[in-house]
Design an enzyme around this catalytic site. Sequence first.
Site, PDB file in Angstrom:
ATOM      1  N   ASP A 166       0.692  -1.224  -0.268  1.00  0.00           N
ATOM      2  CA  ASP A 166      -0.254  -0.310   0.040  1.00  0.00           C
ATOM      3  C   ASP A 166       0.969   1.163   0.353  1.00  0.00           C
ATOM      4  O   ASP A 166       0.256   2.191   0.202  1.00  0.00           O
ATOM      5  CB  ASP A 166      -0.975   0.218   1.359  1.00  0.00           C
ATOM      6  CG  ASP A 166      -1.787  -1.411   1.245  1.00  0.00           C
ATOM      7  OD1 ASP A 166      -2.433  -1.726   0.039  1.00  0.00           O
ATOM      8  OD2 ASP A 166      -1.475  -1.761   1.826  1.00  0.00           O
ATOM      9  N   TYR A 205      -9.692  -0.382   2.899  1.00  0.00           N
ATOM     10  CA  TYR A 205      -9.537  -0.810   4.530  1.00  0.00           C
ATOM     11  C   TYR A 205      -8.902   0.721   4.193  1.00  0.00           C
ATOM     12  O   TYR A 205      -8.524   1.639   3.966  1.00  0.00           O
ATOM     13  CB  TYR A 205      -8.293  -1.093   4.471  1.00  0.00           C
ATOM     14  CG  TYR A 205      -8.193  -2.501   5.305  1.00  0.00           C
ATOM     15  CD1 TYR A 205      -8.282  -3.595   5.020  1.00  0.00           C
ATOM     16  CD2 TYR A 205      -8.133  -2.440   6.207  1.00  0.00           C
ATOM     17  CE1 TYR A 205      -8.692  -5.059   5.430  1.00  0.00           C
ATOM     18  CE2 TYR A 205      -7.545  -3.695   7.306  1.00  0.00           C
ATOM     19  CZ  TYR A 205      -8.461  -4.690   6.824  1.00  0.00           C
ATOM     20  OH  TYR A 205      -7.645  -5.859   7.783  1.00  0.00           O
ATOM     21  N   GLU A 206      -8.313   1.222   5.803  1.00  0.00           N
ATOM     22  CA  GLU A 206      -8.629   2.638   6.492  1.00  0.00           C
ATOM     23  C   GLU A 206      -7.191   1.520   7.337  1.00  0.00           C
ATOM     24  O   GLU A 206      -7.002   0.764   7.879  1.00  0.00           O
ATOM     25  CB  GLU A 206      -9.360   3.147   7.550  1.00  0.00           C
ATOM     26  CG  GLU A 206     -10.020   4.313   6.689  1.00  0.00           C
ATOM     27  CD  GLU A 206     -11.307   3.738   5.770  1.00  0.00           C
ATOM     28  OE1 GLU A 206     -11.223   2.477   6.355  1.00  0.00           O
ATOM     29  OE2 GLU A 206     -11.982   4.007   5.182  1.00  0.00           O
ATOM     30  N   ASP A 249      26.934   4.219  12.383  1.00  0.00           N
ATOM     31  CA  ASP A 249      25.286   5.149  12.259  1.00  0.00           C
ATOM     32  C   ASP A 249      24.655   3.639  11.947  1.00  0.00           C
ATOM     33  O   ASP A 249      24.968   3.766  10.715  1.00  0.00           O
ATOM     34  CB  ASP A 249      25.915   5.800  10.761  1.00  0.00           C
ATOM     35  CG  ASP A 249      24.708   6.361  10.837  1.00  0.00           C
ATOM     36  OD1 ASP A 249      23.487   6.649  11.388  1.00  0.00           O
ATOM     37  OD2 ASP A 249      24.412   7.910  10.182  1.00  0.00           O
ATOM     38  N   HIS A 266      -5.105 -11.580  10.113  1.00  0.00           N
ATOM     39  CA  HIS A 266      -6.028 -11.346  10.357  1.00  0.00           C
ATOM     40  C   HIS A 266      -7.210 -12.341   9.438  1.00  0.00           C
ATOM     41  O   HIS A 266      -7.059 -13.300   8.224  1.00  0.00           O
ATOM     42  CB  HIS A 266      -6.375  -9.632   9.445  1.00  0.00           C
ATOM     43  CG  HIS A 266      -7.991  -9.614  10.090  1.00  0.00           C
ATOM     44  ND1 HIS A 266      -8.404  -8.229   9.110  1.00  0.00           N
ATOM     45  CD2 HIS A 266      -8.833 -10.191  11.023  1.00  0.00           C
ATOM     46  CE1 HIS A 266      -9.242  -7.493   9.711  1.00  0.00           C
ATOM     47  NE2 HIS A 266     -10.055  -8.986  10.656  1.00  0.00           N
TER      48      HIS A 266
END
Length: 646
Positions: free
Chosen positions: A305, A389-390, A591, A602
Site C-alpha cells: 500500500d 481498508y483504512e 551509523d 487477520h
Amino acid sequence: MNVSLNSQGTSKKARAFDALTPDEIQKGVALLKPHIAEDATFISVCLEEPKKQAVQFSLKDEQFPRRLVFVGHDQTEAKVDGGFEAIVDLGNESVELVRIEVGQASINFRDVVSAFQITMADEGWQQAVNKRGVTNLELVHLEPWPAGGALHESIPSGHRAQRVIAFVKEDKTDNPYARPIQGLIAHVDLTDGKLAYLEDHGVVPLPPEGGRYDAASQPKLRETLKSIEISQPDGASFTVDGNYVEWEGFNFQLSMHPTNSLVLHNLCFRDGGENRLILHRAGLSEMVVPYGDIDPMHNWKHVFDAGELSMGTSPHELKLGCDCLGEIYYFSHHGVNWNGEVQTTENAICMHEEDYGLLWKHRDWVTQQTEVRRSRRLVISTIHTVGNYEYGFFWYLYLDGTVQMEVKLTGIVGVSAVESGAERPEFAPLIAPNLASPIHQHLFCFRLDFNIDGPKNTVLEVEAEPLPMDESNPNGTAFRSKVTALDSELDARRDCYPQRSRFWKVVNPNKKNRLGVPVAWKLLPSATPTLLADESSTFGKRAAFAKHNLWVTRFDEGAYNACGKFPNLQHEGGEGLPKWSAQDRNIENEDVVLWHTFGVTHSPRPEDWPVMPVEYCGFMLQPVGFFDRNPTLDVPPNQSCSSDEV
Ligand code: CO
C-alpha cells in the site's frame, strides 16, 4: 538570510525539514514541465530531505536547499511504462530527470480511472456480468488492484497493468462489498488501453444480505451514551512553529511522505541545557497485505500500500469531534494531483494531548502518605484509505520519554461470495450468510534511524536466559539478561521471541551515563508475526522485509523504502533491505538504521462485518539509562490530589 514569513506574518526560522508550500510546488511543476511530455501525469511530490550530515552538523543560520522530488508517468517518451523521477532544485532552478528502470512508478488516480473505463466498456466483461444477473452497470463498483508481481501472459512485459474485480450495489449509497461478483477478474493493460484477458471461474450467486453501516440504515441507535467533552481551559502544552513542535522536553519536525506517510524528523529531548538527539528520522518504510487463501480471486493479492499506491499522497481531512477530540492542532498537507496542480488536504495531520491515566503512584504503607501523578501523551496522527481498508498511523510521545507507534486498522475486510456448503473456513471464514473473508496479514516495516547522542550507535539483542539447574543454581530458578551485540548486517536479521522477552537495545558506546553505562533506547516489539508465505514465492521475494521482525543496516542516504523506491507491478523483489543487508557491513559503533516489521495475521470474524472495529498493532521505544532517573519526578500533582490532602 535564513528567515521566512509564516501565514501570521511573523518571522519563522527555516529548518531542514520545513513542509513544501503551494508556491514551491507550483514553481517546481513549472520548472519540470518543459522536460516531460505534455500528457505526463504526476503521482507525488516531496522534499528531497537535506543530507544527514548537513542537518546534524550544519552551522547556525545555514540555508537548507529546497529540492523537490516528483514522481510521474510519461508514456510518450518511452512506449512502455515511462515512469520518471525528477529532482527540481528551486535554488539554481535545475532539473534532474531519471527514467525509472527497476520496478514502476506507483499507481495514480488516472490509472484507476482508465482501468474503470476500459473494464466497463469491454463487451466480454459486460456479458460475464450479465450472466450473473447484473444488468445495471451503474450499480457495479470496480476495484483495481496492483497486478501482483506477475502480469498475465497476454500483457507484454514492461506494460502498466491492473487486475480489476467487481461488486454490486443496491443503489448508489450501498456498501458495495456486501455483494462481490465472484470468480471474475479483468486483466487490464493500461499501456495499450485494453482489457487483455478476462479470468472467469464460473457463476456464484450474490450473497443475500446488504452491509450498510451508516447511522440512517440502523434499525435503532442506542440512547445510553452520555457525552464526553475534553477541555483544556489553559490551552495545549505544545508549541508549533511551521511543522516544528516542542512538547514537554521533546522537539521534532514532522512531514507527510508519499510512501512513508507520517514521518518524525530530528526527534530530540531537551535534557537540562542540552538538546539530545534520539532519532534522525522515524517513519513507515513499506507495508504489505499478503492473502493466504488459495482461491484464484485472492491468491495473487499482496499489495504494497505504501510503495505501489503511494498511500501518503492521500491523507484524510480529519474532523474535530469525529476523528479527534479535545484541543486539536491540525497540519495541512500540500501535494500534487495527477495533472500537476497543487492539491491541499486541510487537517491532514492531527496533534493533541491525551490524558493517559496513571503515570506513577506509591502509598507508604506505614505513613499512608501517597504520591500519584497522571500520565499524558502527545498524539500525532493521520489516516489513509486504501480501497476497502483504512490505516491510521499514530505516534505517541509520553512524559516519561516513551515513544510509541500504534497502527490502527479499520474499514472493510476483503470478501468472497460462497455457495452454501462450499465454505472453506480454514482459508476464508464466513462473516455473513454466503459471504466469506479470506485470511490475510498486514505487515508494516518501520525505518528507525537512531542517532542517540551522536551518529555512532551499536545494537544489542537482550533476552532473559534461564540457567540450568546445577550447583550455582540449586533451586533451578535463576535467569539472567543475555546480551548479544549484533555486529554485522546479516547477523542482525532477527525475530521476536516473546517467551524470552527479547528486545533490541540501541546504545551509544561513546556516551556514558552517570553510572558509567552507555546511554541507550530499546525497541520493545509486541508478540508479532512475520510473513507466512514461502521465501521462494512471489510474495516472499517481493516482501522479503517481512520475513524478519528486525533488520539493521548501515545508514545509506535516501534509502527509506524496504522494497526499494518503486516496488510496483513487475518488480520481482530483491531491491531495498535484502540487497543492503546482504553487504553484511559492520554495524558496531556505526551509523545504523533499524527496520522493524510487525503487524497482524487477520482471520476475519463476523464482528468485523460490515465495518471492522479498530484492530491495533505497533511497538514502543523506551529510554534505558538515557536519563539518570525517572524523568517525571518534576511532574506536579494534580491540584485535587496533592499529597497533604490524602
Ligand atoms: Co485485515
